[in-house]
Design a protein around this motif. Structure first.
Motif, short mmCIF file in Angstrom:
data_model
loop_
_atom_site.label_atom_id
_atom_site.label_comp_id
_atom_site.label_asym_id
_atom_site.label_seq_id
_atom_site.Cartn_x
_atom_site.Cartn_y
_atom_site.Cartn_z
N ASP A 95 48.70 27.75 -89.84
CA ASP A 95 49.01 29.03 -90.48
C ASP A 95 49.58 28.77 -91.88
O ASP A 95 50.34 27.82 -92.08
N THR A 96 49.25 29.61 -92.83
CA THR A 96 49.74 29.45 -94.20
C THR A 96 51.26 29.48 -94.26
O THR A 96 51.86 28.83 -95.11
N PRO A 105 50.67 38.45 -88.23
CA PRO A 105 51.49 37.77 -87.23
C PRO A 105 52.77 38.53 -86.86
O PRO A 105 53.21 38.46 -85.72
N HIS A 134 49.99 28.93 -79.33
CA HIS A 134 49.28 28.61 -80.57
C HIS A 134 48.07 27.74 -80.26
O HIS A 134 48.14 26.82 -79.44
N GLU A 155 45.23 29.51 -85.39
CA GLU A 155 45.47 28.90 -86.68
C GLU A 155 44.30 28.00 -87.05
O GLU A 155 43.57 27.55 -86.18
N ASN A 177 56.14 34.12 -85.81
CA ASN A 177 55.27 33.52 -84.79
C ASN A 177 56.01 33.04 -83.55
O ASN A 177 55.53 32.17 -82.84
N GLU A 200 44.34 41.45 -86.68
CA GLU A 200 43.86 40.69 -87.83
C GLU A 200 44.26 41.38 -89.12
O GLU A 200 44.41 42.58 -89.16
N THR A 220 47.06 36.16 -90.61
CA THR A 220 47.63 35.11 -91.44
C THR A 220 48.80 35.67 -92.24
O THR A 220 48.98 36.88 -92.35
N HIS A 233 48.16 32.96 -80.78
CA HIS A 233 48.01 32.94 -82.24
C HIS A 233 47.01 31.86 -82.63
O HIS A 233 47.16 30.70 -82.27
N ARG A 280 53.33 28.25 -92.09
CA ARG A 280 53.93 27.09 -91.41
C ARG A 280 54.73 26.19 -92.37
O ARG A 280 55.87 25.86 -92.10
N PHE A 284 57.75 31.12 -90.83
CA PHE A 284 56.77 30.93 -89.77
C PHE A 284 57.40 31.19 -88.41
O PHE A 284 56.82 31.85 -87.56
#
Length: 163
Positions: free
Chosen positions: A68-69, A45, A97, A62, A92, A123, A40, A60, A71, A88
């Motif tokens: 995703d935070t 990422p 996704h 989400e 990414n 991660e 995240t 990825h 985004r 993002f």
């Protein structure tokens, strides 16, 4: 004899025109490697994006509903629904996704199925979070013993600042 790419449909034309294996006459170094990116924000990422830029296939994950935070996060630290932020895009790109809630039994099962087909997992949750969810190295290495598990955090995995 040179290929006649001018007559190809647009997407195939671009693929032929921009194929690094043909342009540089060398294969992408990570071609054939599949990466599961459950990171995240920026740190996780971005690592997975570097792997994608070297030819890995990156998936990825989400959260459903919110994504995703990064985004919706604009340069002014505002969150705007429906806006795809440049940050993002930068962290990414070149990825597939998928929305999976890894905290649910159904989500965990989907992650297990993906892990069986992946070579690498990236991660950057707080240390121990994925382990508590049943998705840590201890659990996933039993599902896929050859899995390379990349776990990172901004403050380390142990010590006074790791939480």
């Amino acid at each position: 004899m040179e290929k006649d790419i001018e007559s190809l449909p647009y997407t195939e034309f671009i693929r032929e025109l921009m194929n690094p294996e043909e342009i540089f006459e060398k294969p992408e170094p990570l071609k054939g490697i599949r990466v599961l990116d459950v990171g995240t924000l920026i740190f996780g990422p971005m690592v997975a994006t570097y792997l994608a830029e070297f030819g890995a296939e990156v998936i990825h994950v989400e959260m459903p509903g919110r994504g995703d935070t990064m985004r919706p996060l604009t340069p002014f630290a505002d969150f705007h629904k429906g806006v795809l932020a440049a940050g993002f895009e930068a962290t990414n790109n070149s990825k597939y996704h998928v929305a999976i809630d890894m905290r649910t039994p159904e989500g965990k099962e989907l992650i297990y199925r993906l892990v069986r087909k992946c070579d690498v997992l990236v991660e950057n949750y707080r240390p121990g979070t994925l382990d508590r969810w049943g998705l840590g190295y201890r659990q996933l290495s039993k599902i896929n013993p050859r899995l390379v598990y990349i776990s990172m955090s901004g403050f380390g995995q142990w010590g006074p600042l790791f939480t």
